[in-house]
Design a protein around this motif. Structure first.
Motif, PDB file in Angstrom:
ATOM      1  N   SER A  20     -28.155 -15.793  -8.959  1.00 22.85           N
ATOM      2  CA  SER A  20     -28.982 -16.716  -9.734  1.00 22.85           C
ATOM      3  C   SER A  20     -30.324 -16.929  -9.020  1.00 22.85           C
ATOM      4  CB  SER A  20     -28.248 -18.045  -9.891  1.00 22.85           C
ATOM      5  OG  SER A  20     -28.989 -18.951 -10.649  1.00 22.85           O
ATOM      6  N   PRO A  21     -31.423 -17.062  -9.728  1.00 21.80           N
ATOM      7  CA  PRO A  21     -31.563 -17.183 -11.190  1.00 21.80           C
ATOM      8  C   PRO A  21     -31.808 -15.859 -11.905  1.00 21.80           C
ATOM      9  CG  PRO A  21     -33.660 -17.634 -10.167  1.00 21.80           C
ATOM     10  CD  PRO A  21     -32.704 -17.321  -9.037  1.00 21.80           C
ATOM     11  N   GLU A  22     -31.698 -14.731 -11.215  1.00 23.81           N
ATOM     12  CA  GLU A  22     -31.996 -13.447 -11.860  1.00 23.81           C
ATOM     13  C   GLU A  22     -30.858 -12.939 -12.743  1.00 23.81           C
ATOM     14  OE1 GLU A  22     -34.801 -14.022  -8.649  1.00 23.81           O
ATOM     15  OE2 GLU A  22     -32.609 -14.005  -8.593  1.00 23.81           O
ATOM     16  N   ILE A  23     -29.684 -13.586 -12.672  1.00 26.44           N
ATOM     17  CA  ILE A  23     -28.562 -13.182 -13.515  1.00 26.44           C
ATOM     18  C   ILE A  23     -28.474 -14.113 -14.724  1.00 26.44           C
ATOM     19  CG2 ILE A  23     -26.816 -14.599 -12.334  1.00 26.44           C
ATOM     20  CD1 ILE A  23     -24.874 -12.208 -12.727  1.00 26.44           C
ATOM     21  N   VAL A  24     -28.152 -13.527 -15.880  1.00 23.60           N
ATOM     22  CA  VAL A  24     -27.942 -14.291 -17.112  1.00 23.60           C
ATOM     23  C   VAL A  24     -26.529 -14.006 -17.585  1.00 23.60           C
ATOM     24  CG1 VAL A  24     -28.701 -14.678 -19.486  1.00 23.60           C
ATOM     25  CG2 VAL A  24     -30.376 -14.096 -17.725  1.00 23.60           C
ATOM     26  N   CYS A  25     -25.784 -15.063 -17.868  1.00 23.62           N
ATOM     27  CA  CYS A  25     -24.376 -14.890 -18.245  1.00 23.62           C
ATOM     28  C   CYS A  25     -24.042 -15.722 -19.476  1.00 23.62           C
ATOM     29  CB  CYS A  25     -23.478 -15.282 -17.074  1.00 23.62           C
ATOM     30  SG  CYS A  25     -21.727 -15.148 -17.444  1.00 23.62           S
TER      31      CYS A  25
END
Length: 350
Positions: free
Chosen positions: A182-187
């Motif tokens: 996070s924050p580069e991951i979106v789930c």
């Protein structure tokens, strides 16, 4: 002679509240008309690729018939800017619980995207985890399915994690690694719970319908989210044999996608951007497929443990906040950006 329609499955019935009051002025008489965003059009609104190449023609209007003069015309939809395209990787999990004689089937799909700046970092870290779990095999030779790791036991076990304590610690470290992206991951996690009843055939049909509904909801929800953030989207899923129908996932899933393209809603959500068909990949062929598998495992197990009044061994809260969605029994959507462990408690509220 016209080509026969491809097989497709009906849309899930979801509609954005912002569209309920949208009207369209007739181009002939000027009367205001409501738009049936879930109406089945004669043909799917697919992007068309010119024979000479050079991009695609993308639909930016939907057909409307005036209620006053009965003329047919097209209503233009807002065209949204596209700054970049994100790739979402998805996997699923399910659990069955029994409550006062009722069997309840929980099913969820997790979709994950990661910014390019951290893709290589994820590749290296997940590779180390896989070498720890199966040191005798090259990481690229096997898919990291956490259900297999969790259930592995006995003299013929495949993994180096022998006991429950080791598996929990492994899972906790994997969850911490994912949260650290996070924050580069979106789930996104989209789920539902349905009561199973009737014959074995009727139960199989209920589960099949539930899976198809969640798959279609997952596509619409993530499409809307990505386009509102000026992103294009490409979906990727494991192409495995469905445990309910024994069909390869790609078959019924592609029919679901085509069914969405028959609705004006899909054209609206696409916002003038080419949205390709989902891609179905060899299991474990991309690290984010394996991450989605792990997240779905944690969420589904949490559902079962919360019902039992316990905490999951590797609580999904350790993954950090994710975009959680479900559909209530009255058909209304419910969503929150929070830790999945907390969101799942909504299923058990009076």
């Amino acid at each position: 002679m016209a080509k026969p329609k491809k097989r497709y499955k009906k849309h899930p019935g979801l509609l954005l509240s912002e569209l309920e009051k949208v009207t369209s002025p007739c181009t002939n008489c000027g009367a205001d008309n409501s738009i049936d965003w879930l109406n089945e059009m004669r043909f799917p609104h697919e992007a068309i690729e010119p024979h000479g190449g050079g991009g695609r023609w993308v639909p930016i209007s939907v057909p409307v018939q005036c209620k006053i003069c009965e003329s047919h015309y097209h209503h233009k939809i807002p065209v949204l800017e596209r700054e970049s395209t994100w790739h979402l990787y998805g996997d699923e999990a399910w659990r069955i619980i029994e409550d006062k004689g009722k069997r309840i089937h929980f099913f969820c799909i997790t979709l994950v995207a990661l910014h390019n700046s951290r893709q290589e970092e994820l590749n290296l870290k997940l590779r180390k985890f896989k070498l720890e779990a199966r040191p005798e095999l090259a990481p690229e030779e096997w898919p990291h399915h956490f259900t297999e790791i969790w259930s592995d036991s006995g003299a013929k076990r495949k993994f180096a994690l022998s006991g429950l304590k080791e598996k929990i610690q492994y899972g906790e470290r994997l969850a911490k690694m994912i949260a650290g992206l996070s924050p580069e991951i979106v789930c996104y996690n989209i789920s539902s719970a349905t009561i199973l009843k009737g014959t074995r055939k009727e139960i199989a049909a209920t589960i099949k319908l539930q899976k198809e509904q969640i798959f279609k909801e997952a596509l619409l929800i993530t499409l809307d989210s990505m386009r509102q953030n000026k992103k294009g989207v490409v979906w990727h899923f494991d192409n495995v044999k469905d445990s309910t129908t024994r069909e390869v996932t790609e078959g019924w899933a592609m029919e679901c996608f085509l069914g969405l393209q028959y609705t004006p809603l899909f054209t609206y959500l696409a916002g003038g951007t080419y949205i390709p068909e989902p891609e179905f990949m060899k299991p474990g062929s991309h690290p984010l497929l394996e991450i989605a598998d792990f997240i779905s495992f944690c969420v589904a197990r949490d559902f079962m443990k919360i019902f039992e009044g316990k905490l999951g061994e590797v609580p999904s809260a350790r993954l950090g906040k994710i975009n959680c969605y479900r559909t209530n029994v009255d058909g209304q959507p419910d969503a929150a950006y929070e830790m999945a462990s907390f969101f799942l408690m909504r299923y058990f509220l009076p």
